[in-house]
Design an enzyme around this catalytic site. Sequence first.
Site, PDB file in Angstrom:
ATOM      1  N   GLY A   5       0.822  -1.212   0.000  1.00 15.81           N
ATOM      2  CA  GLY A   5       0.000   0.000   0.000  1.00 15.81           C
ATOM      3  C   GLY A   5       0.854   1.259   0.000  1.00 15.81           C
ATOM      4  O   GLY A   5       1.616   1.483   0.940  1.00 15.81           O
ATOM      5  N   ARG A  28      -7.954   1.704   6.470  1.00 17.29           N
ATOM      6  CA  ARG A  28      -8.536   1.413   7.781  1.00 17.29           C
ATOM      7  C   ARG A  28     -10.054   1.311   7.649  1.00 17.29           C
ATOM      8  O   ARG A  28     -10.647   1.877   6.730  1.00 17.29           O
ATOM      9  CB  ARG A  28      -8.156   2.498   8.800  1.00 17.29           C
ATOM     10  CG  ARG A  28      -6.649   2.487   9.077  1.00 17.29           C
ATOM     11  CD  ARG A  28      -6.240   3.529  10.087  1.00 17.29           C
ATOM     12  NE  ARG A  28      -6.839   3.353  11.402  1.00 17.29           N
ATOM     13  CZ  ARG A  28      -6.358   2.569  12.375  1.00 17.29           C
ATOM     14  NH1 ARG A  28      -5.271   1.835  12.168  1.00 17.29           N
ATOM     15  NH2 ARG A  28      -6.959   2.509  13.539  1.00 17.29           N
ATOM     16  N   HIS A  88       9.985  37.837   4.302  1.00 17.66           N
ATOM     17  CA  HIS A  88      11.149  37.357   3.552  1.00 17.66           C
ATOM     18  C   HIS A  88      12.314  37.171   4.520  1.00 17.66           C
ATOM     19  O   HIS A  88      12.524  38.006   5.377  1.00 17.66           O
ATOM     20  CB  HIS A  88      11.538  38.366   2.476  1.00 17.66           C
ATOM     21  CG  HIS A  88      12.779  37.962   1.740  1.00 17.66           C
ATOM     22  ND1 HIS A  88      12.773  36.971   0.773  1.00 17.66           N
ATOM     23  CD2 HIS A  88      14.065  38.390   1.849  1.00 17.66           C
ATOM     24  CE1 HIS A  88      14.003  36.821   0.305  1.00 17.66           C
ATOM     25  NE2 HIS A  88      14.814  37.658   0.955  1.00 17.66           N
TER      26      HIS A  88
HETATM   27  P1  FAD Z   1      -9.665   6.840  17.505  1.00 20.53           P
HETATM   28  O1  FAD Z   1      -8.511   7.747  17.644  1.00 20.53           O
HETATM   29  O2  FAD Z   1      -9.458   5.562  16.775  1.00 20.53           O
HETATM   30  O3  FAD Z   1     -10.200   6.549  18.958  1.00 20.53           O
HETATM   31  C1  FAD Z   1     -11.201   5.661  19.231  1.00 20.53           C
HETATM   32  C2  FAD Z   1     -11.074   5.204  20.655  1.00 20.53           C
HETATM   33  O4  FAD Z   1     -12.257   4.494  21.017  1.00 20.53           O
HETATM   34  C3  FAD Z   1      -9.928   4.240  20.915  1.00 20.53           C
HETATM   35  O5  FAD Z   1      -9.151   4.703  21.994  1.00 20.53           O
HETATM   36  C4  FAD Z   1     -10.617   2.918  21.275  1.00 20.53           C
HETATM   37  O6  FAD Z   1      -9.914   2.175  22.250  1.00 20.53           O
HETATM   38  C5  FAD Z   1     -11.919   3.400  21.830  1.00 20.53           C
HETATM   39  N1  FAD Z   1     -13.014   2.442  21.736  1.00 20.53           N
HETATM   40  C6  FAD Z   1     -13.421   1.743  20.639  1.00 20.53           C
HETATM   41  N2  FAD Z   1     -14.530   1.020  20.927  1.00 20.53           N
HETATM   42  C7  FAD Z   1     -14.808   1.264  22.231  1.00 20.53           C
HETATM   43  C8  FAD Z   1     -15.827   0.830  23.102  1.00 20.53           C
HETATM   44  N3  FAD Z   1     -16.824   0.037  22.699  1.00 20.53           N
HETATM   45  N4  FAD Z   1     -15.792   1.267  24.377  1.00 20.53           N
HETATM   46  C9  FAD Z   1     -14.822   2.106  24.818  1.00 20.53           C
HETATM   47  N5  FAD Z   1     -13.844   2.570  24.023  1.00 20.53           N
HETATM   48  C10 FAD Z   1     -13.846   2.160  22.751  1.00 20.53           C
HETATM   49  N6  FAD Z   1      -4.429  11.482  11.353  1.00 20.53           N
HETATM   50  C11 FAD Z   1      -3.993  12.752  11.216  1.00 20.53           C
HETATM   51  O7  FAD Z   1      -4.820  13.665  11.118  1.00 20.53           O
HETATM   52  N7  FAD Z   1      -2.669  13.039  11.202  1.00 20.53           N
HETATM   53  C12 FAD Z   1      -1.717  12.087  11.297  1.00 20.53           C
HETATM   54  O8  FAD Z   1      -0.524  12.378  11.289  1.00 20.53           O
HETATM   55  C13 FAD Z   1      -2.140  10.735  11.425  1.00 20.53           C
HETATM   56  N8  FAD Z   1      -1.238   9.749  11.537  1.00 20.53           N
HETATM   57  C14 FAD Z   1      -1.672   8.451  11.685  1.00 20.53           C
HETATM   58  C15 FAD Z   1      -0.725   7.450  11.751  1.00 20.53           C
HETATM   59  C16 FAD Z   1      -1.126   6.129  11.888  1.00 20.53           C
HETATM   60  C17 FAD Z   1      -0.078   5.048  11.978  1.00 20.53           C
HETATM   61  C18 FAD Z   1      -2.515   5.818  11.981  1.00 20.53           C
HETATM   62  C19 FAD Z   1      -2.964   4.406  12.168  1.00 20.53           C
HETATM   63  C20 FAD Z   1      -3.465   6.823  11.889  1.00 20.53           C
HETATM   64  C21 FAD Z   1      -3.048   8.143  11.736  1.00 20.53           C
HETATM   65  N9  FAD Z   1      -3.974   9.189  11.617  1.00 20.53           N
HETATM   66  C22 FAD Z   1      -3.532  10.478  11.458  1.00 20.53           C
HETATM   67  C23 FAD Z   1      -5.421   8.946  11.673  1.00 20.53           C
HETATM   68  C24 FAD Z   1      -5.959   9.289  13.079  1.00 20.53           C
HETATM   69  O9  FAD Z   1      -5.281   8.500  14.024  1.00 20.53           O
HETATM   70  C25 FAD Z   1      -7.460   9.034  13.149  1.00 20.53           C
HETATM   71  O10 FAD Z   1      -8.108   9.730  12.111  1.00 20.53           O
HETATM   72  C26 FAD Z   1      -8.018   9.501  14.473  1.00 20.53           C
HETATM   73  O11 FAD Z   1      -7.379   8.845  15.540  1.00 20.53           O
HETATM   74  C27 FAD Z   1      -9.528   9.254  14.541  1.00 20.53           C
HETATM   75  O12 FAD Z   1     -10.008   9.689  15.767  1.00 20.53           O
HETATM   76  P2  FAD Z   1     -11.304   9.048  16.436  1.00 20.53           P
HETATM   77  O13 FAD Z   1     -11.511   9.829  17.685  1.00 20.53           O
HETATM   78  O14 FAD Z   1     -12.393   8.975  15.452  1.00 20.53           O
HETATM   79  O15 FAD Z   1     -10.922   7.537  16.768  1.00 20.53           O
HETATM   80  P1  NAI Z   2      -4.598   4.748   2.534  1.00 27.14           P
HETATM   81  O1  NAI Z   2      -5.999   4.666   2.135  1.00 27.14           O
HETATM   82  O2  NAI Z   2      -3.942   6.081   2.673  1.00 27.14           O
HETATM   83  O3  NAI Z   2      -3.685   3.947   1.490  1.00 27.14           O
HETATM   84  C1  NAI Z   2      -3.879   2.605   1.218  1.00 27.14           C
HETATM   85  C2  NAI Z   2      -3.182   2.275  -0.087  1.00 27.14           C
HETATM   86  O4  NAI Z   2      -3.190   0.881  -0.257  1.00 27.14           O
HETATM   87  C3  NAI Z   2      -3.863   2.891  -1.302  1.00 27.14           C
HETATM   88  O5  NAI Z   2      -2.891   3.487  -2.108  1.00 27.14           O
HETATM   89  C4  NAI Z   2      -4.534   1.693  -1.980  1.00 27.14           C
HETATM   90  O6  NAI Z   2      -4.654   1.844  -3.366  1.00 27.14           O
HETATM   91  C5  NAI Z   2      -3.557   0.593  -1.603  1.00 27.14           C
HETATM   92  N1  NAI Z   2      -4.127  -0.763  -1.603  1.00 27.14           N
HETATM   93  C6  NAI Z   2      -5.353  -1.162  -1.181  1.00 27.14           C
HETATM   94  N2  NAI Z   2      -5.467  -2.504  -1.290  1.00 27.14           N
HETATM   95  C7  NAI Z   2      -4.281  -2.950  -1.772  1.00 27.14           C
HETATM   96  C8  NAI Z   2      -3.773  -4.241  -2.083  1.00 27.14           C
HETATM   97  N3  NAI Z   2      -4.499  -5.335  -1.895  1.00 27.14           N
HETATM   98  N4  NAI Z   2      -2.518  -4.337  -2.561  1.00 27.14           N
HETATM   99  C9  NAI Z   2      -1.746  -3.227  -2.741  1.00 27.14           C
HETATM  100  N5  NAI Z   2      -2.190  -1.984  -2.455  1.00 27.14           N
HETATM  101  C10 NAI Z   2      -3.421  -1.845  -1.975  1.00 27.14           C
HETATM  102  O7  NAI Z   2      -4.488   3.891   3.876  1.00 27.14           O
HETATM  103  P2  NAI Z   2      -3.351   3.782   4.960  1.00 27.14           P
HETATM  104  O8  NAI Z   2      -2.048   4.268   4.428  1.00 27.14           O
HETATM  105  O9  NAI Z   2      -3.449   2.400   5.496  1.00 27.14           O
HETATM  106  O10 NAI Z   2      -3.850   4.795   6.069  1.00 27.14           O
HETATM  107  C11 NAI Z   2      -5.132   4.618   6.694  1.00 27.14           C
HETATM  108  C12 NAI Z   2      -5.721   5.914   7.108  1.00 27.14           C
HETATM  109  O11 NAI Z   2      -4.993   6.503   8.168  1.00 27.14           O
HETATM  110  C13 NAI Z   2      -5.754   6.910   5.976  1.00 27.14           C
HETATM  111  O12 NAI Z   2      -7.085   7.000   5.545  1.00 27.14           O
HETATM  112  C14 NAI Z   2      -5.306   8.196   6.551  1.00 27.14           C
HETATM  113  O13 NAI Z   2      -6.356   9.115   6.512  1.00 27.14           O
HETATM  114  C15 NAI Z   2      -4.942   7.897   7.992  1.00 27.14           C
HETATM  115  N6  NAI Z   2      -3.568   8.350   8.206  1.00 27.14           N
HETATM  116  C16 NAI Z   2      -3.295   9.673   8.097  1.00 27.14           C
HETATM  117  C17 NAI Z   2      -2.016  10.133   8.228  1.00 27.14           C
HETATM  118  C18 NAI Z   2      -1.758  11.575   8.055  1.00 27.14           C
HETATM  119  O14 NAI Z   2      -2.701  12.350   8.070  1.00 27.14           O
HETATM  120  N7  NAI Z   2      -0.515  11.983   7.902  1.00 27.14           N
HETATM  121  C19 NAI Z   2      -0.906   9.246   8.499  1.00 27.14           C
HETATM  122  C20 NAI Z   2      -1.292   7.862   8.556  1.00 27.14           C
HETATM  123  C21 NAI Z   2      -2.587   7.462   8.431  1.00 27.14           C
END
Ligand code: FAD
Ligand code: NAI
Length: 467
Positions: free
Chosen positions: A181, A274, A446
């Site tokens: 991905g 996701r 600047h």
């Molecule tokens: P979450 O942050 O997923 O929180 C949900 C919470 O609910 C969790 O703590 C979970 O334990 C809890 N929960 C679930 N079910 C229950 C239940 N039944 N009872 C009690 N608790 C429960 N977004 C950005 O904008 N910038 C970034 O740089 C960025 N980097 C990322 C990097 C990675 C590796 C990943 C995986 C994601 C990243 N994201 C980033 C995406 C971001 O993390 C999510 O969009 C954000 O956390 C969503 O917020 P949320 O409050 O909807 O859910």
């Molecule tokens: P993503 O949706 O950004 O990228 C997934 C990639 O995998 C796409 O390019 C898709 O075409 C490819 N893909 C899907 N199925 C595949 C397959 N079977 N084989 C090969 N490629 C395949 O999802 P990602 O990177 O997992 O991130 C998940 C979410 O977390 C994103 O939606 C993003 O919004 C959030 N996130 C945000 C960050 C930020 O804001 N900097 C950092 C990390 C995550």
Amino acid sequence: MSSYDLVVIGTGPGGYVCAIRAAQLGLKTAVVEKRATHGGTCLNVGCIPSKALLHASEAFEEAGKHFADLGVIVSEPKLDLRKMMAFKDEGVAGNTKGVEFLLKKNGVDSYRGTGRLAGAGRVEVIAEDGGNQLLETKNVVIATGSDVTKLPGVTIDEKVVVSSTGALELASVPKRLVVIGAGVIGLELGSVWRRLGSEVTVVEYLDRVLPGMDGEVGKQFHRILGKQGIAFKLSSKVTGVEVGKKGATVTVEPAAGGEAEKLQADVVLVAIGRVPYTEGLGLETVGVQVDNKGRIQTDSHYATNVTGIYAIGDVIAGPMLAHKAEDEGVAVAELLAGQSGHVNYGVIPNVVYTFPEVASVGKTEEELKKDGIAYNAGKFPFTANGRAKVNHTTDGFVKILADATTDRVLGVHIVGADAGNLIAEVAVAMEFGASAEDVARTCHAHPTLTEAVKEAALAVGKRAIHI
Ligand code: FAD
Ligand code: NAI
């Protein structure tokens, strides 16, 4: 039984921000969180730890490759991965404790356990030890976030085959890392491990990286990452991952069909998106509707089909971003308090925190073409920006897309150092309905990288000064 105006399930960026805003507005509020710490995916295993490792690995690479250019002579840097991971963990702990403090400060009650909808106006909290507690509430906001999309037939063991969570805590640097991905996670975490010494190969199903972002940005970014040493297999699908005694064998085929090839990997990162997380919530007990992607369905006020139950963040439709979840948290709290909460989905910045960074807001060129909207594009490369030149960070450009008739800014796309900060000024400009001319006529300091934004705005009217 404790009784509330609002119970929020999940304390990620959506849930905890919603709870704080509701408490500020005088609602008696509680949160339910099943994780040991607050902050959700973002603070525990997402935004914060990934940015800590991006920062630390960039410093490692800078010290090894670029310090000498600046006349800073250091001996060859050595990696202490345990220390780097401790640095990351300290950052996570600081942030999650901060949320705990803010919830307390605002008088929000915290319950530890899985929140389950238990009929009208009731939330059951099931603790890890099996004990349970019933909360009575006028309203519930579901903010349970998202989980990793699984690749059929591939088991994530978080050791050899990892999700982002495992990739944030590897015990050693894999010699060969295969990333499935070429989205945000794949490119951010792929960058981290390449900088620390891995040979990284990214396998992407589509014919481009970062699908969904502007096409020109994707092309240029692909080239830049290639120059940095990341190998790409685009238009390719993974048809199997076989874990052996040492590492794994990844079978890759052209997406359109054809001969398979095998890639050897020490670690395989699955980063193909996701999915909304609703396990254990008991949606079916009260009849909350989800769509065909498992997202909780809401109206424009975040209300589900069940009176008194709302949902925000990754668990509903829209970009899965922390700031989108936060703004929805504020909006729904304000709506519940009788105010007019609102999120402008046309102006949600999207940033990829690699080096250089990629940032965008508003429409891409592809979207404008598809919608038949006539536009003018102004583009300015960082090679022509004085500060970028002196800093040796000339990769990338700023592109501003403005309506051909009204000159209103419709979209901005940036590849470049600090793009994530640069995008903020244009997001504000767009929120105020600014024209490219408005941005162009605003005095920019600047020498800063922000001058590239001003020049791109000038370029919309074909009058950039420095190219
Ligand atoms: P979450 O942050 O997923 O929180 C949900 C919470 O609910 C969790 O703590 C979970 O334990 C809890 N929960 C679930 N079910 C229950 C239940 N039944 N009872 C009690 N608790 C429960 N977004 C950005 O904008 N910038 C970034 O740089 C960025 N980097 C990322 C990097 C990675 C590796 C990943 C995986 C994601 C990243 N994201 C980033 C995406 C971001 O993390 C999510 O969009 C954000 O956390 C969503 O917020 P949320 O409050 O909807 O859910
Ligand atoms: P993503 O949706 O950004 O990228 C997934 C990639 O995998 C796409 O390019 C898709 O075409 C490819 N893909 C899907 N199925 C595949 C397959 N079977 N084989 C090969 N490629 C395949 O999802 P990602 O990177 O997992 O991130 C998940 C979410 O977390 C994103 O939606 C993003 O919004 C959030 N996130 C945000 C960050 C930020 O804001 N900097 C950092 C990390 C995550």
